[in-house]
Design a protein around this motif. Structure first.
Motif, PDB file in Angstrom:
ATOM      1  N   TYR A 154       0.863  -1.179   0.000  1.00 34.29           N
ATOM      2  CA  TYR A 154       0.000   0.000   0.000  1.00 34.29           C
ATOM      3  C   TYR A 154       0.906   1.237   0.000  1.00 34.29           C
ATOM      4  O   TYR A 154       2.017   1.184   0.532  1.00 34.29           O
ATOM      5  CB  TYR A 154      -0.863   0.054   1.268  1.00 34.29           C
ATOM      6  N   GLY A 155       0.383   2.347  -0.547  1.00 33.87           N
ATOM      7  CA  GLY A 155       1.083   3.617  -0.351  1.00 33.87           C
ATOM      8  C   GLY A 155       2.114   3.970  -1.394  1.00 33.87           C
ATOM      9  O   GLY A 155       2.015   3.571  -2.550  1.00 33.87           O
ATOM     10  N   CYS A 156       3.157   4.665  -0.937  1.00 36.36           N
ATOM     11  CA  CYS A 156       4.064   5.382  -1.843  1.00 36.36           C
ATOM     12  C   CYS A 156       5.162   4.481  -2.410  1.00 36.36           C
ATOM     13  O   CYS A 156       5.300   3.319  -2.036  1.00 36.36           O
ATOM     14  CB  CYS A 156       4.689   6.553  -1.100  1.00 36.36           C
ATOM     15  N   GLN A 157       5.984   5.072  -3.265  1.00 37.23           N
ATOM     16  CA  GLN A 157       7.085   4.327  -3.896  1.00 37.23           C
ATOM     17  C   GLN A 157       8.118   3.878  -2.872  1.00 37.23           C
ATOM     18  O   GLN A 157       8.814   2.894  -3.087  1.00 37.23           O
ATOM     19  CB  GLN A 157       7.781   5.198  -4.953  1.00 37.23           C
ATOM     20  N   GLY A 158       8.219   4.624  -1.757  1.00 38.70           N
ATOM     21  CA  GLY A 158       9.150   4.206  -0.699  1.00 38.70           C
ATOM     22  C   GLY A 158       8.764   2.834  -0.180  1.00 38.70           C
ATOM     23  O   GLY A 158       9.617   1.962   0.043  1.00 38.70           O
ATOM     24  N   ASN A 159       7.451   2.612  -0.032  1.00 36.65           N
ATOM     25  CA  ASN A 159       6.972   1.302   0.414  1.00 36.65           C
ATOM     26  C   ASN A 159       7.202   0.242  -0.660  1.00 36.65           C
ATOM     27  O   ASN A 159       7.545  -0.895  -0.344  1.00 36.65           O
ATOM     28  CB  ASN A 159       5.466   1.372   0.722  1.00 36.65           C
ATOM     29  N   VAL A 160       6.988   0.626  -1.916  1.00 41.33           N
ATOM     30  CA  VAL A 160       7.190  -0.334  -3.008  1.00 41.33           C
ATOM     31  C   VAL A 160       8.654  -0.771  -3.006  1.00 41.33           C
ATOM     32  O   VAL A 160       8.976  -1.959  -3.140  1.00 41.33           O
ATOM     33  CB  VAL A 160       6.803   0.290  -4.372  1.00 41.33           C
ATOM     34  N   SER A 161       9.537   0.179  -2.797  1.00 43.97           N
ATOM     35  CA  SER A 161      10.965  -0.136  -2.773  1.00 43.97           C
ATOM     36  C   SER A 161      11.294  -1.029  -1.567  1.00 43.97           C
ATOM     37  O   SER A 161      12.053  -2.000  -1.689  1.00 43.97           O
ATOM     38  CB  SER A 161      11.753   1.173  -2.734  1.00 43.97           C
ATOM     39  N   ASP A 162      10.703  -0.744  -0.417  1.00 43.15           N
ATOM     40  CA  ASP A 162      10.899  -1.619   0.756  1.00 43.15           C
ATOM     41  C   ASP A 162      10.420  -3.035   0.457  1.00 43.15           C
ATOM     42  O   ASP A 162      11.055  -4.019   0.851  1.00 43.15           O
ATOM     43  CB  ASP A 162      10.115  -1.093   1.970  1.00 43.15           C
ATOM     44  N   SER A 163       9.279  -3.130  -0.241  1.00 38.54           N
ATOM     45  CA  SER A 163       8.742  -4.464  -0.548  1.00 38.54           C
ATOM     46  C   SER A 163       9.686  -5.240  -1.462  1.00 38.54           C
ATOM     47  O   SER A 163       9.741  -6.474  -1.387  1.00 38.54           O
ATOM     48  CB  SER A 163       7.357  -4.362  -1.199  1.00 38.54           C
ATOM     49  N   LYS A 166      12.352  -0.447 -15.628  1.00 37.56           N
ATOM     50  CA  LYS A 166      12.236   0.672 -14.674  1.00 37.56           C
ATOM     51  C   LYS A 166      12.699   0.220 -13.290  1.00 37.56           C
ATOM     52  O   LYS A 166      12.434  -0.914 -12.894  1.00 37.56           O
ATOM     53  CB  LYS A 166      10.781   1.147 -14.596  1.00 37.56           C
ATOM     54  N   ALA A 167      13.357   1.097 -12.575  1.00 33.98           N
ATOM     55  CA  ALA A 167      13.873   0.700 -11.253  1.00 33.98           C
ATOM     56  C   ALA A 167      13.757   1.843 -10.251  1.00 33.98           C
ATOM     57  O   ALA A 167      13.941   3.011 -10.593  1.00 33.98           O
ATOM     58  CB  ALA A 167      15.334   0.277 -11.382  1.00 33.98           C
ATOM     59  N   TRP A 168      13.454   1.466  -9.010  1.00 39.19           N
ATOM     60  CA  TRP A 168      13.507   2.427  -7.903  1.00 39.19           C
ATOM     61  C   TRP A 168      14.900   2.371  -7.292  1.00 39.19           C
ATOM     62  O   TRP A 168      15.452   1.283  -7.111  1.00 39.19           O
ATOM     63  CB  TRP A 168      12.510   2.060  -6.799  1.00 39.19           C
ATOM     64  N   LEU A 169      15.418   3.530  -6.927  1.00 35.74           N
ATOM     65  CA  LEU A 169      16.728   3.567  -6.272  1.00 35.74           C
ATOM     66  C   LEU A 169      16.650   4.518  -5.071  1.00 35.74           C
ATOM     67  O   LEU A 169      16.751   5.735  -5.224  1.00 35.74           O
ATOM     68  CB  LEU A 169      17.802   4.034  -7.287  1.00 35.74           C
ATOM     69  N   LEU A 211      15.187   8.024  -8.432  1.00 33.67           N
ATOM     70  CA  LEU A 211      15.841   8.201  -7.128  1.00 33.67           C
ATOM     71  C   LEU A 211      14.749   8.551  -6.121  1.00 33.67           C
ATOM     72  O   LEU A 211      13.934   9.440  -6.365  1.00 33.67           O
ATOM     73  CB  LEU A 211      16.866   9.332  -7.201  1.00 33.67           C
ATOM     74  N   LEU A 212      14.753   7.840  -4.995  1.00 37.38           N
ATOM     75  CA  LEU A 212      13.653   7.982  -4.041  1.00 37.38           C
ATOM     76  C   LEU A 212      14.087   8.543  -2.698  1.00 37.38           C
ATOM     77  O   LEU A 212      15.155   8.198  -2.193  1.00 37.38           O
ATOM     78  CB  LEU A 212      13.039   6.613  -3.747  1.00 37.38           C
ATOM     79  N   GLY A 213      13.221   9.351  -2.125  1.00 37.84           N
ATOM     80  CA  GLY A 213      13.399   9.834  -0.754  1.00 37.84           C
ATOM     81  C   GLY A 213      12.221  10.728  -0.415  1.00 37.84           C
ATOM     82  O   GLY A 213      11.555  11.240  -1.322  1.00 37.84           O
ATOM     83  N   GLN A 214      11.930  10.918   0.879  1.00 38.40           N
ATOM     84  CA  GLN A 214      10.810  11.792   1.249  1.00 38.40           C
ATOM     85  C   GLN A 214      11.105  13.223   0.850  1.00 38.40           C
ATOM     86  O   GLN A 214      10.210  14.009   0.576  1.00 38.40           O
ATOM     87  CB  GLN A 214      10.536  11.746   2.760  1.00 38.40           C
ATOM     88  N   ASN A 215      12.387  13.578   0.869  1.00 36.51           N
ATOM     89  CA  ASN A 215      12.784  14.947   0.494  1.00 36.51           C
ATOM     90  C   ASN A 215      14.173  14.871  -0.120  1.00 36.51           C
ATOM     91  O   ASN A 215      15.168  15.185   0.534  1.00 36.51           O
ATOM     92  CB  ASN A 215      12.767  15.840   1.745  1.00 36.51           C
ATOM     93  N   VAL A 216      14.236  14.435  -1.378  1.00 31.90           N
ATOM     94  CA  VAL A 216      15.540  14.175  -2.004  1.00 31.90           C
ATOM     95  C   VAL A 216      16.420  15.426  -2.039  1.00 31.90           C
ATOM     96  O   VAL A 216      17.644  15.320  -2.068  1.00 31.90           O
ATOM     97  CB  VAL A 216      15.413  13.590  -3.435  1.00 31.90           C
TER      98      VAL A 216
END
Ligand code: 5AD
Ligand code: SF4
Length: 473
Positions: free
Chosen positions: A46-55, A185-188, A235-240
């Motif tokens: 559920y939720g944002c890309q940060g969670n998708v990356s954690d998964s 495509k990739a999350w980093l 590139l991912l972060g809450q506040n890159v």
């Protein structure tokens, strides 16, 4: 927390990670004797890309323990929900879906149910799961992902429920196995956590303090991704934009994207999310000068009214935001802008809301993520008077969406006849594909599935408000 900023306290020590590798093989052996055909896991995020990356990290660890993945909980020996706490609606859905697992588990007693992520990091939620959902086997928060092998081992070997909701300012675990399934495509992730405490937002409470990965780790991962065929890296972060402050590594976000841009290969660099208070001309210059950086900036404004922005603790004004947008457009005339907006923040008046409508018209966003304010227990805004009814806020919400629809329709119409370089992705419609432009706009076109994962030149032939159609050149 004292001494927190010292490097060695942010990064999980190698000895701890090695211990998890040992637990991984112990779990692998246990599962191999219980499930001769390899155990099956269903992971839902559920939720944002940060969670998708954690998964992706959770799935990477599960795979090492012997799991393969299935698409429905009915077929699974382990069901894991990685949850989101940002709005109440997301939490309600999780409770509903956990409730729906009960009859499945009654038929399949050995099935393990695991809940993790932001929602579980809140004590009142973990307590409710403990009390009211006795069939849930394992609950862990956002700081324990790297200890999944050990936690599963405890559940399997002792048959006891495990709750691991440690309070922690946050750490970084490098080198976890990662299961990526997004094709080209990739999350980093480049940083974790948030220090901003916007008054409506739960994230700083559930994700801990802002902390950055080291540039050499990020660059090594980016190089590996490119070498393995990634063509679109986000590139991912809450506040890159505040990348590199803790630990202070002497590299800020602008210089990080320049270094990633220098990696050989044909690929696109994207990033999210940017906070306007930390978005500098230096960063916009770096974007403009780096050929691989997408012409897309997601810069959430939240509101167009200065009083509301101050109450939200956003630390910029409407004028400062519009100045950034003007500079960004001057440097990148083809830039596509998107934003997040909250409607009905506590105490917001209709006149103040209209300032948001005028701002979105002035900026001309490609698209918006719009939300009605949702009260989050423990945040500052939760104790502010909130006299406007949900029904009234819903009317404002519709007014905002209608205004954005007109803006989007004008923008898509202006793209007809032009040709864009896109990365080709699958499309649910038989015989059709989708291409994503540098500005993150989708174009549907007919074509051969062999094009998926490649760049292609597509001419836009027709525009509807939200969908563009085109043909391959
Ligand atoms: N209510 C509504 N929207 C919220 N967001 C964050 N917290 C809340 C809340 N309490 C929105 C913000 C943020 C996005 C990820 O979610 O717009 O940028
Ligand atoms: Fe929440 Fe604000 Fe941090 Fe974004 S910057 S995660 S809205 S507190």
């Amino acid at each position: 927390m004292s001494g927190y900023s010292e490097k060695n306290q942010i990064f999980i020590p190698p000895a701890e990670l090695e211990k998890q590798v040992k637990f991984t093989s112990l779990v692998h052996t246990m599962l191999a004797s219980r499930y001769p055909d390899s155990p099956k896991a269903f992971v839902h995020t559920y939720g944002c890309q940060g969670n998708v990356s954690d998964s992706e990290k959770i799935k990477g660890q599960l795979k090492k323990m012997g799991y393969s993945f299935v698409d429905s909980p009915e077929d699974a020996d382990l069901v894991l929900f990685n949850t989101c706490a940002v709005r109440e609606h997301a939490e309600d859905r999780v409770f509903g879906n956990v409730g729906a697992l009960k009859p499945i588990k009654e038929k399949k007693k050995d099935m393990l149910i695991v809940l993790c992520g932001c929602m579980m990091q809140q004590k009142h939620i973990a307590d409710r799961i403990k009390r009211s959902y006795p069939y849930v086997n394992l609950v862990f928060g956002t700081f324990a992902i790297h200890r999944l092998p050990e936690m599963l081992y405890t559940v399997l070997s002792r048959g006891k429920r495990v709750f691991e909701i440690e309070e922690n300012a946050g750490t970084i675990a490098e080198g976890l196995p990662t299961e990526r399934d997004r094709g080209a495509k990739a999350w980093l992730p480049i940083m974790y956590g948030c220090n901003n405490f916007c008054s409506y937002c739960i994230v700083p409470y559930v994700r801990g303090r802002e902390r950055s990965r080291l540039p050499e780790d990020i660059l090594a991962e980016a190089r590996e991704l490119v070498a393995s065929g990634a063509k679109d890296i986000t590139l991912l972060g809450q506040n890159v934009n505040s990348y590199g402050k803790n630990p202070d590594c002497g590299v800020n976000f602008a210089s990080l994207i320049r270094q990633i841009n220098d990696i050989e290969g044909d690929f696109v660099i994207r990033f999210m999310t940017s906070h306007p208070k930390d978005c500098t001309y230096e960063l916009l210059d770096a974007m403009a000068e780096c050929k691989k950086v997408a012409r897309h900036l997601h810069l959430p404004v939240q509101s167009g009214n200065n009083r509301v922005l101050a109450e939200m603790n956003r630390k910029y004004t409407r004028e400062q935001y519009l100045d950034l947008i003007a500079y960004a457009k001057k440097r990148m005339p083809d830039l596509s802008l998107t934003s997040d907006i909250i409607v009905g923040f506590p105490g917001e008046t209709y006149e103040e809301f209209l300032d948001t409508v005028s701002l979105i018209k002035e900026v001309g966003y490609t698209s918006l993520f719009t939300f009605i304010y949702s009260k989050r227990e423990g945040t500052k805004a939760a104790s502010m008077p909130d006299p406007v009814s949900y029904k009234e806020k819903s009317k404002w919400f519709k007014e905002l969406c209608d205004a954005q629809e007109e803006i989007a329709a004008r923008r898509t119409a202006s793209m007809v006849g032009k040709t864009y370089r896109v990365l080709v992705e699958p499309n649910d419609r038989e015989g059709w594909l989708t291409g994503r432009t540098s500005g993150n706009i989708s174009i549907d076109f007919e074509g051969d599935a062999a094009l998926i994962g490649q760049f292609a030149e597509i001419e836009v032939t027709e525009a509807k408000t939200w969908i563009l159609y085109g043909k391959k050149k």
